[in-house]
Enzyme design. Structure first.
Site, PDB file in Angstrom:
ATOM      1  N   HIS A 166      -7.630  -5.675  -0.402  1.00 43.27           N
ATOM      2  CA  HIS A 166      -6.398  -4.932  -0.131  1.00 43.27           C
ATOM      3  C   HIS A 166      -5.700  -5.497   1.112  1.00 43.27           C
ATOM      4  O   HIS A 166      -6.195  -5.345   2.222  1.00 43.27           O
ATOM      5  CB  HIS A 166      -6.835  -3.479   0.105  1.00 43.27           C
ATOM      6  CG  HIS A 166      -5.718  -2.510   0.274  1.00 43.27           C
ATOM      7  ND1 HIS A 166      -4.945  -2.096  -0.775  1.00 43.27           N
ATOM      8  CD2 HIS A 166      -5.257  -1.864   1.367  1.00 43.27           C
ATOM      9  CE1 HIS A 166      -4.049  -1.217  -0.339  1.00 43.27           C
ATOM     10  NE2 HIS A 166      -4.218  -1.072   0.970  1.00 43.27           N
ATOM     11  N   LYS A 195       4.227   1.976  -2.347  1.00 43.41           N
ATOM     12  CA  LYS A 195       4.681   3.141  -3.112  1.00 43.41           C
ATOM     13  C   LYS A 195       6.126   3.422  -2.681  1.00 43.41           C
ATOM     14  O   LYS A 195       7.010   3.702  -3.499  1.00 43.41           O
ATOM     15  CB  LYS A 195       3.807   4.367  -2.807  1.00 43.41           C
ATOM     16  CG  LYS A 195       2.282   4.136  -2.868  1.00 43.41           C
ATOM     17  CD  LYS A 195       1.506   5.429  -2.579  1.00 43.41           C
ATOM     18  CE  LYS A 195       0.104   5.262  -1.999  1.00 43.41           C
ATOM     19  NZ  LYS A 195      -0.884   4.576  -2.740  1.00 43.41           N
ATOM     20  N   TRP A 244      -9.827   0.448  -5.547  1.00 43.31           N
ATOM     21  CA  TRP A 244      -9.282   1.772  -5.199  1.00 43.31           C
ATOM     22  C   TRP A 244      -7.841   1.923  -5.727  1.00 43.31           C
ATOM     23  O   TRP A 244      -7.423   2.982  -6.145  1.00 43.31           O
ATOM     24  CB  TRP A 244      -9.327   1.892  -3.676  1.00 43.31           C
ATOM     25  CG  TRP A 244      -8.907   3.187  -3.052  1.00 43.31           C
ATOM     26  CD1 TRP A 244      -7.915   3.354  -2.123  1.00 43.31           C
ATOM     27  CD2 TRP A 244      -9.483   4.492  -3.242  1.00 43.31           C
ATOM     28  NE1 TRP A 244      -7.829   4.665  -1.736  1.00 43.31           N
ATOM     29  CE2 TRP A 244      -8.792   5.392  -2.407  1.00 43.31           C
ATOM     30  CE3 TRP A 244     -10.519   4.979  -4.048  1.00 43.31           C
ATOM     31  CZ2 TRP A 244      -9.071   6.748  -2.346  1.00 43.31           C
ATOM     32  CZ3 TRP A 244     -10.814   6.349  -3.973  1.00 43.31           C
ATOM     33  CH2 TRP A 244     -10.094   7.208  -3.140  1.00 43.31           C
ATOM     34  N   SER A 257       0.817  -1.202   0.000  1.00 39.71           N
ATOM     35  CA  SER A 257       0.000   0.000   0.000  1.00 39.71           C
ATOM     36  C   SER A 257       0.861   1.267   0.000  1.00 39.71           C
ATOM     37  O   SER A 257       1.744   1.386  -0.836  1.00 39.71           O
ATOM     38  CB  SER A 257      -0.942  -0.064   1.194  1.00 39.71           C
ATOM     39  OG  SER A 257      -2.086   0.668   0.924  1.00 39.71           O
TER      40      SER A 257
HETATM   41  C1  GCU Z   1      -5.374   4.816   1.590  1.00 40.93           C
HETATM   42  C2  GCU Z   1      -4.771   5.562   0.438  1.00 40.93           C
HETATM   43  C3  GCU Z   1      -3.955   4.622  -0.456  1.00 40.93           C
HETATM   44  C4  GCU Z   1      -2.961   3.870   0.365  1.00 40.93           C
HETATM   45  C5  GCU Z   1      -3.648   3.173   1.508  1.00 40.93           C
HETATM   46  C6  GCU Z   1      -2.715   2.495   2.512  1.00 40.93           C
HETATM   47  O1  GCU Z   1      -6.343   3.933   1.131  1.00 40.93           O
HETATM   48  O2  GCU Z   1      -5.809   6.183  -0.266  1.00 40.93           O
HETATM   49  O3  GCU Z   1      -3.278   5.371  -1.439  1.00 40.93           O
HETATM   50  O4  GCU Z   1      -2.241   2.970  -0.429  1.00 40.93           O
HETATM   51  O5  GCU Z   1      -4.365   4.121   2.264  1.00 40.93           O
HETATM   52  O6  GCU Z   1      -1.548   2.813   2.598  1.00 40.93           O
HETATM   53  O7  GCU Z   1      -3.202   1.637   3.254  1.00 40.93           O
END
Ligand code: GCU
Length: 658
Positions: free
Chosen positions: A400, A263, A350, A259
């Site tokens: 997720h 990144k 998402w 998540s």
């Molecule tokens: C939120 C955010 C995502 C991210 C996620 C996480 O959903 O919008 O971009 O990846 O949190 O880090 O759990």
């Protein structure tokens, strides 16, 4: 030439609502990943390195993540704590904990690193990931130091006021399957991202940035690094230390993240080419997913909810994604020519699973420059089906998260792509490429034949005894040895020859009764399954080709009942200390009917409650196991499981004794 992705319909969607309509994605053109500053695409690996890569990296720095932060000296404060431990009852490990000081000043910021290593000789590859809730949340091991850092209040993980509590221990452990990775020979390292940048909009003053001379308030420069850049810097500083450890293979540290931390893993891999492989799990917007698709989370939503993750310039591209001079495929391309994994989950819309895939497709030209195949396909794969070579992509069932399934796939890629140069072949044994056809296969010189090619009278077979050490009562039929089942389903036969490490060949045929169940008990402890599994998809760790309860087969290679099948197994026995504790896991490589079904699968203590030493055990067998535990040498046991399976041409070739 610009890489472009054209979708049939141009559509519209409300900026405030996430778009989940593929048709509304519309048409877009991606910046050319191979372009240098003059817009001209490069055509050689050298020009990529010298011209295009620095240019593309700079675009990502100035438009998305902010400038890279400088390295600082890293030292250990206090001592490195090392302890032997047994995880989950039977996985021997070394647990290392260290507090790293990031910078020269006495009051420089610190981060706590937790590292588990398998108890093996030699250096091991290590997966390094940051975590969301402190090291203690990653595993229930009560000896992990409890983080004292700030973390956001969260009932589910017992964070109150806003710090971790004893009840927070192990609350994220489903995301970090240490034991499963240790038995595959990997080390596992982690640290809390909040040690260097508390994950909140006003986290900057409490971050390490002031210690690096960066501004934290007022109007920030447009390319000022944010949380992701700071976390990526933390990963590199941990790497500085990891590669000094004698147990860690400095050329095989793999950066992983889920998540927002996925990144981060991608950006860390882009900035620091010492990471040997890069793994992004469900990283989505600002990670692997193309910003231009406007599917699921967008630059507008992410920069308004998490402005502190990126550099201020990124915010300017909200609703103007198509003006970005880069897109996330250029981030993926930074991993080249190293192996890259992009993992999605089907319910994680998402994060735009398809946008992550298309990004990987668009990054491929860079691997091609190096003469490598990246994904090697433009076709979206079915669920749970990894595709690709240097780039692996898959979309997992479910939501997720980062689960055991994902880690096994990361390990598969690391085994395939990284460890191929240095296969952990035990003690210099010859390469293992068994011949499996035509059957029967002639035993090699030096093999000990346990069941000959033709058995006309089982009573003359002196190579096996029954469970009580007496003559066997299995019968011969049509020139083959047939399992004789009794009501106990434990009328196994035990080889009188024992071995430590060996190549084992067995030809067999399943029967219709009891699902064709039988098996080869290696040392009597570990069962290579024999079972009527023809066509079963996906095969489990109880199907033919599995090491029962340790690992499912890589592919289902079973043939139908009534056909001769063949196993060739390289069995490397676990090593035990004088007290009988396993200090080095064993491993198994197996071929079934011409297909590789197990590739150096690691194992420790037996897991099956049905081993001959437990189920139906006799005094004779107790003696065999005692001998095994003290010498490391054990027999091959052919299993009775209620089905009249047939055997012929079974032989072993010892690897470590003449
Ligand atoms: C939120 C955010 C995502 C991210 C996620 C996480 O959903 O919008 O971009 O990846 O949190 O880090 O759990």
């Amino acid at each position: 030439m610009a890489a472009s992705v054209v979708l049939p319909l141009e559509g519209t969607f409300l900026a405030a609502e996430p778009n989940y309509d593929e048709a509304a994605v519309g048409q877009y053109t991606l910046p050319d990943v191979l372009a240098g500053p003059d817009g001209v695409p490069v055509s050689s690996p050298e020009a990529w390195r010298k011209i295009a890569r620095p240019h593309q990296l700079e675009l990502l720095e100035t438009c998305v993540y902010g400038r890279r932060l400088p390295a600082v000296p890293v030292s250990v404060t206090g001592t490195v704590e090392r302890a032997d431990c047994l995880l989950a009852g039977d996985v021997p490990a070394v647990r290392i904990q260290a507090t790293l000081r990031l910078g020269e000043a006495a009051d420089a910021p610190t981060t706590d690193v937790l590292l588990y290593l398998p108890k093996t000789e030699g250096r091991v590859p290590v997966f390094l990931q940051l975590n969301f809730r402190g090291n203690h949340a990653e595993h229930p091991d009560p000896d992990i130091r409890l983080s004292t850092a700030w973390m956001p209040d969260d009932k589910a993980t017992a964070i109150v006021d806003p710090h971790a509590t004893e009840a927070s221990r192990g609350t994220s452990s489903q995301r970090w399957p240490v034991e499963a990775m240790l038995v595959r020979g990997f080390g596992m390292a982690t640290a809390y991202c909040g040690d260097v940048f508390p994950d909140r909009a006003d986290g900057r003053p409490a971050s390490v940035l002031p210690s690096l001379g960066r501004p934290v308030d007022g109007t920030l420069p447009p390319d000022e690094p944010g949380g992701i850049a700071t976390w990526a810097w933390q990963l590199s500083r941990i790497l500085d230390w990891l590669i000094t450890l004698p147990e860690v293979d400095p050329e095989q540290v793999i950066v992983v993240g889920h998540s927002r931390l996925g990144k981060t893993a991608l950006w860390a891999g882009a900035c620091d080419e010492r990471f040997a492989m890069v793994v992004s799990n469900n990283s989505g917007c600002g990670g692997a997913a193309l910003s231009r698709r406007n599917f699921g989370e967008t630059v507008g939503t992410i920069t308004s909810r998490f402005p502190h993750w990126f550099c201020p310039a990124f915010t300017m591209y909200a609703d103007r994604e198509r003006d970005l001079p880069c897109d996330q495929h250029t981030l993926l391309a930074m991993a080249a020519p190293r192996p890259l994994v992009v993992a999605s989950a089907v319910r994680d819309r998402w994060a735009d699973p398809r946008g992550e895939f298309l990004s990987a497709v668009a990054a491929e030209p860079v691997w091609k420059l190096f003469g490598l195949t990246g994904l090697g396909t433009t076709e979206y794969p079915p669920l749970d089906t990894p595709v690709g070579e240097s780039i692996t992509y898959y979309v997992r069932t479910g939501r997720h998260d980062m689960l055991a399934y994902d880690w096994q796939r990361f390990a598969d890629v690391a085994d395939r792509m990284l460890r191929k140069q240095t296969p952990p072949q035990a003690d210099g044994y010859p390469a293992f490429h068994p011949v499996q056809s035509p059957l029967p296969v002639t035993p090699p010189a030096g093999a000990v034949v346990l069941v000959p090619e033709r058995v006309d009278d089982a009573a003359t077979l002196m190579t096996f005894v029954g469970m009580n050490g007496g003559a066997i009562d299995w019968k011969a039929d049509d020139g083959t040895l047939v399992v004789h089942s009794t009501t106990s389903h434990a009328n196994h036969i035990v080889s009188t020859a024992v071995f430590r490490d060996a190549d084992i060949h067995a030809e067999f045929m399943t029967a219709t009764e009891a699902k064709g169940n039988s098996g080869l008990y290696l040392h009597g402890h570990y069962e290579m399954q024999i079972y009527d599994s023809f066509g079963v998809q996906p095969p489990t760790d109880q199907d033919e080709g599995s090491l029962y309860r340790f690992g499912k087969p890589i592919v289902n290679a079973s043939l139908p009942t009534g056909q001769w099948q063949v196993y060739d197994i390289r069995f490397i026995a676990p090593r035990r200390d004088a007290s009988g504790t396993i200090v080095t896991p064993g491993n198994v490589t197996a071929w079934l009917n011409g297909r590789l079904v197990q590739n150096e699968l690691r194992f420790t203590e037996p897991r099956s409650p049905y081993t001959p030493y437990k189920h139906g055990v006799t005094d004779y067998l107790k003696g065999v196991e005692k001998h095994l535990l003290s010498t490391g040498e054990g027999p091959l046991v052919l299993q009775d499981h209620g089905s009249p399976a047939r055997f012929r041409n079974v032989w072993i070739k010892r690897l470590d004794t003449p």
